[in-house]
Design a protein around this motif. Structure first.
Motif, PDB file in Angstrom:
ATOM      1  N   SER A 124       0.826  -1.153  -0.049  1.00  0.00           N
ATOM      2  CA  SER A 124       0.029   0.174  -0.010  1.00  0.00           C
ATOM      3  C   SER A 124       0.951   1.359  -0.003  1.00  0.00           C
ATOM      4  CB  SER A 124      -0.871   0.004   1.294  1.00  0.00           C
ATOM      5  OG  SER A 124      -1.760  -0.959   1.151  1.00  0.00           O
ATOM      6  N   SER A 125       1.987   1.432   0.866  1.00  0.00           N
ATOM      7  CA  SER A 125       2.902   2.461   0.759  1.00  0.00           C
ATOM      8  C   SER A 125       3.482   2.727  -0.471  1.00  0.00           C
ATOM      9  CB  SER A 125       3.828   2.150   2.015  1.00  0.00           C
ATOM     10  OG  SER A 125       3.073   1.980   3.336  1.00  0.00           O
ATOM     11  N   ARG A 126       3.868   1.415  -1.056  1.00  0.00           N
ATOM     12  CA  ARG A 126       4.561   1.858  -2.186  1.00  0.00           C
ATOM     13  C   ARG A 126       3.714   2.289  -3.678  1.00  0.00           C
ATOM     14  NH1 ARG A 126       6.650  -3.721  -4.145  1.00  0.00           N
ATOM     15  NH2 ARG A 126       7.183  -2.574  -6.146  1.00  0.00           N
ATOM     16  N   ALA A 127       2.460   1.674  -3.471  1.00  0.00           N
ATOM     17  CA  ALA A 127       1.492   2.329  -4.324  1.00  0.00           C
ATOM     18  C   ALA A 127       1.088   3.741  -4.208  1.00  0.00           C
ATOM     19  CB  ALA A 127       0.211   1.423  -4.446  1.00  0.00           C
ATOM     20  N   LEU A 128       1.170   4.318  -2.910  1.00  0.00           N
ATOM     21  CA  LEU A 128       0.476   5.485  -2.459  1.00  0.00           C
ATOM     22  C   LEU A 128       1.717   6.721  -2.907  1.00  0.00           C
ATOM     23  CD1 LEU A 128      -1.117   4.991   0.988  1.00  0.00           C
ATOM     24  CD2 LEU A 128      -2.139   5.882  -1.392  1.00  0.00           C
ATOM     25  N   ARG A 129       3.085   6.053  -2.733  1.00  0.00           N
ATOM     26  CA  ARG A 129       4.107   6.816  -3.182  1.00  0.00           C
ATOM     27  C   ARG A 129       4.411   7.059  -4.445  1.00  0.00           C
ATOM     28  NH1 ARG A 129       9.193   7.553  -0.170  1.00  0.00           N
ATOM     29  NH2 ARG A 129      10.826   8.192  -1.302  1.00  0.00           N
ATOM     30  N   GLU A 130       3.969   6.065  -5.196  1.00  0.00           N
ATOM     31  CA  GLU A 130       3.901   6.373  -6.867  1.00  0.00           C
ATOM     32  C   GLU A 130       2.775   7.322  -7.107  1.00  0.00           C
ATOM     33  OE1 GLU A 130       4.469   6.226 -10.829  1.00  0.00           O
ATOM     34  OE2 GLU A 130       5.805   5.559  -9.279  1.00  0.00           O
ATOM     35  N   LEU A 131       1.690   7.362  -6.344  1.00  0.00           N
ATOM     36  CA  LEU A 131       0.585   8.253  -6.535  1.00  0.00           C
ATOM     37  C   LEU A 131       1.158   9.737  -6.276  1.00  0.00           C
ATOM     38  CD1 LEU A 131      -2.354   8.844  -7.127  1.00  0.00           C
ATOM     39  CD2 LEU A 131      -2.843   8.641  -4.850  1.00  0.00           C
ATOM     40  N   MET A 132       1.926   9.808  -5.515  1.00  0.00           N
ATOM     41  CA  MET A 132       2.676  11.317  -4.827  1.00  0.00           C
ATOM     42  C   MET A 132       3.489  11.456  -6.045  1.00  0.00           C
ATOM     43  SD  MET A 132       3.537  10.424  -0.703  1.00  0.00           S
ATOM     44  CE  MET A 132       2.288   9.938   0.213  1.00  0.00           C
ATOM     45  N   GLY A 133       4.309  10.641  -6.478  1.00  0.00           N
ATOM     46  CA  GLY A 133       5.104  11.074  -7.561  1.00  0.00           C
ATOM     47  C   GLY A 133       4.514  11.589  -8.932  1.00  0.00           C
ATOM     48  N   ARG A 134       3.291  10.788  -9.024  1.00  0.00           N
ATOM     49  CA  ARG A 134       2.640  11.276 -10.158  1.00  0.00           C
ATOM     50  C   ARG A 134       2.093  12.780 -10.174  1.00  0.00           C
ATOM     51  NH1 ARG A 134      -1.159   6.157 -12.327  1.00  0.00           N
ATOM     52  NH2 ARG A 134       0.512   4.835 -12.302  1.00  0.00           N
ATOM     53  N   VAL A 135       1.556  13.016  -8.706  1.00  0.00           N
ATOM     54  CA  VAL A 135       1.195  14.405  -8.494  1.00  0.00           C
ATOM     55  C   VAL A 135       2.245  15.492  -8.452  1.00  0.00           C
ATOM     56  CG1 VAL A 135       0.168  15.822  -6.590  1.00  0.00           C
ATOM     57  CG2 VAL A 135      -0.693  13.516  -6.840  1.00  0.00           C
TER      58      VAL A 135
END
Length: 264
Positions: free
Chosen positions: A248-259
């Protein structure tokens, strides 16, 4: 003057790398839970503790982590190398190496999917060049850039030396895109971009901004294929596990990178 500015530029790059790794930790599940617990302790309130418990439980379930992965990897699907289009070059992004203990100083794979897919694409005749990026952690400078490891492995597997090339050291996806563009002088080169499926959206946008036509070839899928069974019908997906919390943390981190990189 140029020589004197180099240390400052290098220091800025290291600080930028460090901040990009540390700041998101405050917004990831573990960071949020710790902040809520600290708030409850300071304010002597129970509701922050309740919210912290709920967040920890939700993000620790396979159901939530798999839903996040599905969102990050949509709409990509795994394909065979023979189905890929023709391109000017195959570009394999760095995926990370691990420095194993021992006097032999051997580094091991974190994941070999990207590298193996690049080899498969080259053998399938999808492009005449196979390019790697020289990912390197500035705090592990004793390790050679990852692209050098890839090149040696590719040569050992029979790929001609003339078809292989690696970029200088790079720290992130944006630097990878710039470095690869320098190796492709054509006006708008077509590249088969190989990276993890969850990372593909951001990588594609950053490479396109450098004037390249990107043909995505995503690998290293984290979401479970529907053909393997529904995740809602799997009782283990409802149980909290440390692995699911990490996912979950890795997926959310990628989401932050996209933002941050505006790479939707």
């Amino acid at each position: 003057e140029q020589a004197s500015s180099w240390p400052a530029t290098c220091l800025f790059g290291v600080v930028d790398f460090l901040l990009s790794k540390l700041l998101p930790l405050l917004l990831l599940p573990v960071g949020l839970v710790l902040l809520l617990l600290l708030l409850g302790l300071i304010r002597r309130r129970r509701w922050p503790v309740g919210i912290a418990f709920l967040l920890l439980w939700l993000f620790s379930t396979g159901l939530v982590s798999q839903m996040l992965w599905q969102g990050m990897e949509h709409p990509w699907q795994r394909r065979s190398a023979g189905d890929a289009p023709q391109a000017a070059a195959i570009v394999v992004l760095s995926g990370g190496r691990h420095a194993a203990p021992g006097a032999a100083r051997i580094s091991e794979w974190h994941d070999s999917d990207r590298f193996l897919a690049g080899i498969d694409l080259y053998r399938a005749g999808r492009a005449p060049r196979l390019l790697f990026t020289g990912g390197q952690n500035p705090f592990q400078a004793v390790l050679a850039p990852e692209g050098e490891f890839y090149r040696r492995e590719a040569m050992a597997l029979g790929v001609p030396v003339g078809a292989l090339e690696s970029t200088p050291p790079v720290r992130n996806t944006a630097e990878e895109a710039i470095a690869i563009r320098a190796l492709l002088p054509d006006a708008s080169p077509r590249v088969l971009l190989v990276t993890s499926a969850f990372h593909m959206h951001r990588a594609q946008r950053l490479f396109e901004r450098q004037g390249m036509k990107v043909l995505p070839f995503p690998v290293d899928f984290q979401a479970r294929g529907a053909w393997a069974g529904s995740i809602t019908h799997d009782p283990l997906m409802w149980m909290p596990r440390s692995k699911s919390l990490e996912d979950s943390s890795r997926a959310l981190r990628e989401l932050m990178g996209r933002v941050v990189h505006r790479s939707w």
